[in-house]
Design an enzyme around this catalytic site. Sequence first.
Site, PDB file in Angstrom:
ATOM      1  N   GLY A 103       0.797  -1.418  -0.041  1.00  0.00           N
ATOM      2  CA  GLY A 103      -0.037   0.056  -0.135  1.00  0.00           C
ATOM      3  C   GLY A 103       0.657   1.278   0.165  1.00  0.00           C
ATOM      4  N   HIS A 123       4.173   2.017  -7.943  1.00  0.00           N
ATOM      5  CA  HIS A 123       3.317   0.896  -8.177  1.00  0.00           C
ATOM      6  C   HIS A 123       2.515   0.870  -9.133  1.00  0.00           C
ATOM      7  CE1 HIS A 123       3.974   1.494  -3.593  1.00  0.00           C
ATOM      8  NE2 HIS A 123       4.214   0.214  -3.678  1.00  0.00           N
ATOM      9  N   GLN A 141       7.779  -9.340   8.020  1.00  0.00           N
ATOM     10  CA  GLN A 141       8.914  -9.058   7.157  1.00  0.00           C
ATOM     11  C   GLN A 141       9.551  -7.728   7.809  1.00  0.00           C
ATOM     12  OE1 GLN A 141       6.758  -8.253   3.365  1.00  0.00           O
ATOM     13  NE2 GLN A 141       8.027  -6.570   2.984  1.00  0.00           N
ATOM     14  N   GLN A 171      12.032  -3.597  -9.674  1.00  0.00           N
ATOM     15  CA  GLN A 171      13.585  -3.900  -9.851  1.00  0.00           C
ATOM     16  C   GLN A 171      14.066  -2.853  -8.323  1.00  0.00           C
ATOM     17  OE1 GLN A 171      15.558  -5.447 -11.836  1.00  0.00           O
ATOM     18  NE2 GLN A 171      14.719  -5.095 -14.065  1.00  0.00           N
ATOM     19  N   MET A 180      11.343   6.123  -6.373  1.00  0.00           N
ATOM     20  CA  MET A 180      10.193   6.171  -5.709  1.00  0.00           C
ATOM     21  C   MET A 180      10.125   5.185  -4.506  1.00  0.00           C
ATOM     22  SD  MET A 180       7.582   8.045  -7.942  1.00  0.00           S
ATOM     23  CE  MET A 180       7.701   9.260  -8.937  1.00  0.00           C
TER      24      MET A 180
HETATM   25  O1  PAF Z   1       7.866  -5.156  -2.040  1.00  0.00           O
HETATM   26  C1  PAF Z   1       6.814  -5.138  -1.002  1.00  0.00           C
HETATM   27  O2  PAF Z   1       5.978  -4.185  -1.005  1.00  0.00           O
HETATM   28  C2  PAF Z   1       6.681  -6.130  -0.300  1.00  0.00           C
HETATM   29  O3  PAF Z   1       8.090  -6.984   0.292  1.00  0.00           O
HETATM   30  C3  PAF Z   1       5.703  -7.521  -0.717  1.00  0.00           C
HETATM   31  C4  PAF Z   1       6.419  -7.803  -1.954  1.00  0.00           C
HETATM   32  C5  PAF Z   1       4.558  -6.801  -1.205  1.00  0.00           C
HETATM   33  C6  PAF Z   1       5.635  -8.528   0.285  1.00  0.00           C
HETATM   34  O4  PAF Z   1       4.959  -8.135   1.519  1.00  0.00           O
END
Ligand code: PAF
Length: 282
Positions: free
Chosen positions: A27, A33, A57, A150, A186
């Site tokens: 988000g 994105h 994570q 990337q 970004m």
């Molecule tokens: O790159 C991210 O935003 C996150 O690490 C992901 C791949 C959505 C996993 O939570």
Amino acid sequence: MQIINTIAELRSVLKNQSNVAFVPTMGNLHAGHIQLVEVAKQHAECVVVSIFVNPLQFGPNEDLASYPRTLEADCGKLKTAGASIVFTPSVEEMYQDFDGINLNQTMSITLPSIANELCGASRPGHFAGVATVVMKLFNMVQPSIAVFGQKDFQQLFIIKQMVKQFNLPINIIGVDTVREPSGLAMSSRNGYLTDAQRASASQLNSALQSIIQSVMCGNKDYAQLELQAKSTLNSQGWLADYISIRSSLTLLLASSTDTNLVVLGAAKLGNTRLIDNLTFNI
Ligand code: PAF
């Protein structure tokens, strides 16, 4: 565009879809994105975007609590971008496989040692958390294509390995980093920067660019180039974590015979940890 919160509903809506493109996110969406969604749309009519801030994570002293959660604005952007489905499960929905939610008991994927280098060295367990949630999301969405930025080069590398080694029938597509006019990559974390910090935030990118220039001019003393870039950043008020020249094919330290290279960097500006990378060939 449908907004779905449960795995059961997601499965039922996707039941008859044979070609789904998937964009996993946490988000706080920005142009980077949206670019991933654009690429996803080129591969499938049905584009699923997940928004889930994955506790697994984040380390104990990281920004899980303060990570920006902007669901309404994100959904507006995704509708405009033409996403088909936004999947936004709660933590309980994602990790409900236990009596109560006990993240310490969550099964996770064991990763190769490359996951303990670069960002993994200063963020222990981070990539296991990423791989675990991505594997879960892949099982829920069952996409044919998944699109990643990337900018998170090491993440993309690990996900590609995971898909290969676990024989998942998913085509992983990496998309070029979208940058501010200054060169700053970004990132949702750019929102943490003060105006003054934002003005100097492109120095990380400049440090990587100067390494590429030196290598292109024939300097192959990679260790010295890395040290020099770190010390330049530190003298500019950063706290450099790593600057590393690697093979872009294996992510191992680059040797003088490697021709496909990537220079990666991570550094803190105030409390904000930024990462960036540039690939190049010699
Ligand atoms: O790159 C991210 O935003 C996150 O690490 C992901 C791949 C959505 C996993 O939570």
